[in-house]
Design an enzyme around this catalytic site. Structure first.
Site, PDB file in Angstrom:
ATOM      1  N   GLN A 129       0.702  -1.299  -0.363  1.00 26.95           N
ATOM      2  CA  GLN A 129       0.530   0.176  -0.438  1.00 26.95           C
ATOM      3  C   GLN A 129       1.153   1.304  -0.095  1.00 26.95           C
ATOM      4  O   GLN A 129       0.666   2.201  -0.316  1.00 26.95           O
ATOM      5  CB  GLN A 129      -1.054  -0.172   1.352  1.00 26.95           C
ATOM      6  CG  GLN A 129      -2.393  -0.591   1.012  1.00 26.95           C
ATOM      7  CD  GLN A 129      -2.892  -0.623   0.128  1.00 26.95           C
ATOM      8  OE1 GLN A 129      -3.126   0.547  -0.302  1.00 26.95           O
ATOM      9  NE2 GLN A 129      -3.916  -1.885  -0.199  1.00 26.95           N
ATOM     10  N   CYS A 175      -9.658  -7.493   1.721  1.00 24.93           N
ATOM     11  CA  CYS A 175      -9.393  -9.268   1.516  1.00 24.93           C
ATOM     12  C   CYS A 175     -10.036 -10.044   2.806  1.00 24.93           C
ATOM     13  O   CYS A 175      -9.670 -11.118   3.034  1.00 24.93           O
ATOM     14  CB  CYS A 175      -7.768  -9.247   1.565  1.00 24.93           C
ATOM     15  SG  CYS A 175      -6.557  -8.587   0.214  1.00 24.93           S
TER      16      CYS A 175
END
Length: 383
Positions: free
Chosen positions: A181, A327
């Site tokens: 990220q 996720c």
């Protein structure tokens, strides 16, 4: 017809058209296996090494420190299990932060069943790893410390520089940073220090194809392979390389870096606009703070409204975001970032995550805020 607004780039980012074109052309024109000795194989291998060098140059590392994988999950599994196998004779203790991605946390859980010990470093009520507490967990048997660079749920930029300074006193411990990220969003010196041994990346988070990624592997460190067989990737990761995916990934990373140079504050301005506007609502809780957080992630909740309800209400207006981590959003694990921050479950279940990108516009932000205002009024009447 409403125009789609995509605010879920942390889950996956749409592949750039030019990157898709690179993928298709490479797939059509490069038919050789890069391990083959004939000219078609040599041609494929030249492209492979060129892509490796392009990525290495963008990160200011050497080509020999870049290894290709299928994505972030494989990279995290490889670093953790590879360290466990390689260094088990020296110790069986691993330290993670309490807010790691499931691909790190679940891998650690699996290693526990094999006799390894795992400790979790706590985070503050704002979502930052407590470096002092992490240091107190280190012992003689510690072989790995794993801390993500940017939290995928709230966007907190973790104190990688401070942890790096701490680990200078423990040169034999592997330091792994999940940088999925961070790349393309946070200045590199905040997450790829000279003390970081391994960093993991996934192409589909920066407009590349899915199913391909890479790890940075600092020269001089040792890691056991997980995949054995053909001896690809310098005998460290056997499997015929995904040439088209790798070449496309290198191009997408270069484009992202170029866009960031052209518009260095664009995403930050969008996030500030959203942050300032949402903070005006009495029933909105901002879980992401204004500073020390990545410019592309903003996590908030609407009191009394479960996150999935708001997500689906916005979806009806062609606005797409997610309930924190894509996720794990369908599972709601107890190790969510908000729960580790001490956020009560009644509040944590309201959380949704906006994740932005250079492709988003101020017009999209304004349209989102118009729709959100209408939904806010609607839900306020119901509650």
């Amino acid at each position: 017809m409403l125009q789609m607004i995509y605010f879920d780039h942390s889950a996956t980012s749409p592949i750039y058209p030019e990157v898709l074109n690179t993928y298709v052309q490479t797939s059509q024109r490069i038919m050789g296996n890069p391990s083959s000795l004939h000219e078609l194989g040599n041609q494929a291998n030249r492209l492979l090494q060129q892509a490796r060098k392009q990525i290495a140059d963008l990160l200011s590392v050497t080509p020999g420190e870049i290894y290709f994988t299928s994505g972030g999950t494989e990279g995290n599994n490889w670093v953790m299990k590879g360290t466990a196998i390689e260094k088990r004779q020296f110790g069986k203790h691993l330290i993670l932060s309490s807010i790691e991605h499931p691909s790190v946390r679940e891998t650690a859980k699996q290693l526990e069943t094999l006799g390894f010990e795992v400790s979790f470093a706590p985070v503050t009520n704002q979502g930052f790893v407590d470096v002092q507490a992490l240091g107190q967990l280190i012992k003689k048997e510690t072989i790995l410390v794993s801390v993500m660079a940017v939290n995928n749920e709230i966007g907190a930029i973790q104190p990688i520089q401070e942890i790096s300074q701490l680990l200078e006193n423990y040169p034999k411990i592997h330091f792994h940073v999940d940088s999925v990220q961070a790349i393309g969003h946070v200045a590199q010196d905040r997450w790829l220090t000279s003390r970081v041994d391994f960093a993991t990346f996934s192409a589909h988070k920066f407009h590349g194809p899915r199913g391909v990624g890479f790890i940075y592997w600092r020269q001089g460190r040792k890691l056991a392979p997980l995949l054995t067989g053909g001896g690809q990737e310098n005998n460290e990761r056997s499997s015929t390389e995904n040439i088209a995916g790798i070449v496309a990934m290198a191009r997408s990373l270069r484009i992202v870096f170029e866009k960031n140079l052209a518009m260095p504050t664009h995403v930050l301005q969008l996030r500030k606009y959203l942050y300032d506007a949402l903070s005006q609502y009495k029933k909105v809780t901002l879980f992401s703070q204004e500073t020390a957080f990545s410019s592309h992630i903003l996590c908030f909740g609407l009191k009394g409204i479960r996150g999935e309800v708001l997500v689906h209400a916005l979806e009806q207006k062609q606005i797409f975001l997610s309930t924190t981590s894509a996720c794990s959003s369908r599972k709601q694990p107890k190790y969510s970032t908000l729960s580790q921050m001490g956020i009560p479950s009644v509040s944590a279940t309201t959380a949704v995550r906006i994740s932005l990108d250079q492709s988003n516009t101020i017009a999209e932000v304004e349209q989102f805020l118009i729709v959100f205002h209408h939904l806010y009024q609607k839900f306020d009447k119901i509650s």
